[in-house]
Design a protein around this motif. Structure first.
Motif: not given
Length: 392
Positions: A98, A103-105, A386, A101, A43-45, A107, A95, A93
């Motif tokens: 989710p 491949g996000q960076r 991640q 979602s 989802v985010v890395s 936030h 998301v 952070s």
């Protein structure tokens, strides 16, 4: 630094990819466990040491507590003799959506939180790895976010955060101290084993919060006005290898429970995961009722760092040091376990921490939770902090 506090700090600050093969050290899974290979979505890395997760359904949001990467404000020595750099790199952070979602960076909607991470690089243990600090987050709406800061036993430049439950809002620099969890432990010592504090997890609970003090071996209840009271005190674990240990010292027989994670159901029952002093196979998940009384216990885990509940009655458990079924590197450990109707399913997740489950049984878990945004430097593999999404 005391033996009890060392259980969490050392566990997160020194495992990395160094030293002995952890998969061999921590033995086999319980007999009823089934290993399953589940596909996952990142989802985010590029997170900095992601820990507790919290879903905010009202805003269709996922909050991630990032313990940060330390810094250069001060330096302390960790339990293994390494240097920990102190800074204000902890964050929360966000998301949105989710469930869809990928491949996000990061936030980051809350920044400037106190953090201590590895100040020196070591093989497989980069600067900023194994950080502790802003480990817990809880919110029932995005306009008011609770953050739990751990306690650093040192003269620090931000004592208004150290060991405290904070309340803040997105993109706001001000953090209001709701309760000094460490000060409560110092005054009352609920487990009677001497002062030791490492506030580590927080959840919203019946108009206030519950905070797990890992080194204090208790769960504390905090009202909206900041009044602190004892919800439950955990006795030492005296099964298996813990039966011959003393923690923190004689005459306290057994292993400290070391609560690291919590989840609550709609009836007010609270599920608490414990490290059991990092003793292999002795980690537990304990169910408490709304009065704080123990009603059930699940045994046989290795270093519980996350707990979540599914709508079907499943309990999801992160095991930081459980051996993987198919490790691509034998020094990497960690599984996410689903406990349902007396059976267990394990799927490999590298160094997992916080867990959350949405209404569609999507499971979110912090992976590579002891790594900063730059990862461990393994060629061809993204080992940055991640959050994964998967489905059992």
């Amino acid at each position: 630094m005391t033996k009890r506090r060392r259980r969490v700090v050392a566990g997160l600050s020194t495992v990395g990819l160094v030293g002995t093969t952890m998969a061999a050290t921590f033995g086999a899974a319980p007999a009823l466990a089934q290993d399953v290979s589940l596909p996952h979505t990142v989802v985010v890395s590029h997170l900095n040491n992601p820990r507790q997760l919290d879903l905010v359904p009202a805003d269709d949001a996922l909050l991630i507590a990032e313990a940060g990467r330390g810094g250069h404000q001060a330096t302390i020595t960790d339990p293994e003799g390494g240097k920990q750099g102190i800074g204000f790199t902890g964050s929360i952070s966000l998301v949105l959506d989710p469930a869809r979602s990928a491949g996000q960076r990061p936030h980051r909607i809350v920044t400037g939180l106190l953090s201590a991470g590895a100040a020196e690089a070591a093989p497989g243990q980069p600067v900023g790895s194994g950080a502790v600090g802003s480990d817990g987050v809880a919110a029932n709406r995005l306009g008011s976010i609770a953050v739990q800061e751990t306690y650093f036993p040192a003269n620090l430049p931000a004592n208004r955060q150290n060991g405290r439950l904070l309340l803040t809002r997105p993109y706001q620099s001000q953090k209001t101290s709701v309760a000094n969890i460490t000060a409560f432990e110092r005054r009352h010592d609920p487990d009677g084993k001497g002062f030791d504090s490492d506030p580590y997890a927080v959840i919203d609970y019946r108009g206030g919060w519950l905070v797990a003090d890992a080194a204090g071996n208790d769960v504390l209840k905090v009202s909206r006005t900041g009044a602190v009271s004892v919800f439950h005190v955990f006795p030492n674990v005296t099964t298996g290898p813990c039966a011959s240990q003393y923690d923190p010292k004689k005459p306290f027989k057994g292993c400290n429970f070391v609560p690291t994670s919590m989840a609550a159901d709609s009836h007010g029952n609270v599920y608490v995961g414990g490290l059991s002093s990092l003793t292999p196979g002795q980690g537990q998940v304990v169910e408490l009722n709304a009065r704080g009384h123990r009603v059930a216990t699940w045994f046989g885990f290795s270093a519980v760092t996350g707990v979540a509940l599914g709508r079907d009655g499943s309990v999801y458990v992160s095991q930081l040091f459980a051996p993987q079924a198919h490790p691509f590197n034998p020094q990497i450990t960690g599984v996410l376990t689903r406990v349902h109707n007396g059976t267990r399913q394990n799927t490999d997740v590298p160094f997992p921490a916080g867990v959350a489950v949405d209404s569609h049984n999507n499971v979110y878990v912090s992976a590579w939770s002891i790594m900063p945004a730059g990862g461990a430097g393994i060629p061809g593999v993204d080992t940055s902090g991640q959050v994964w999404r998967l489905h059992f």
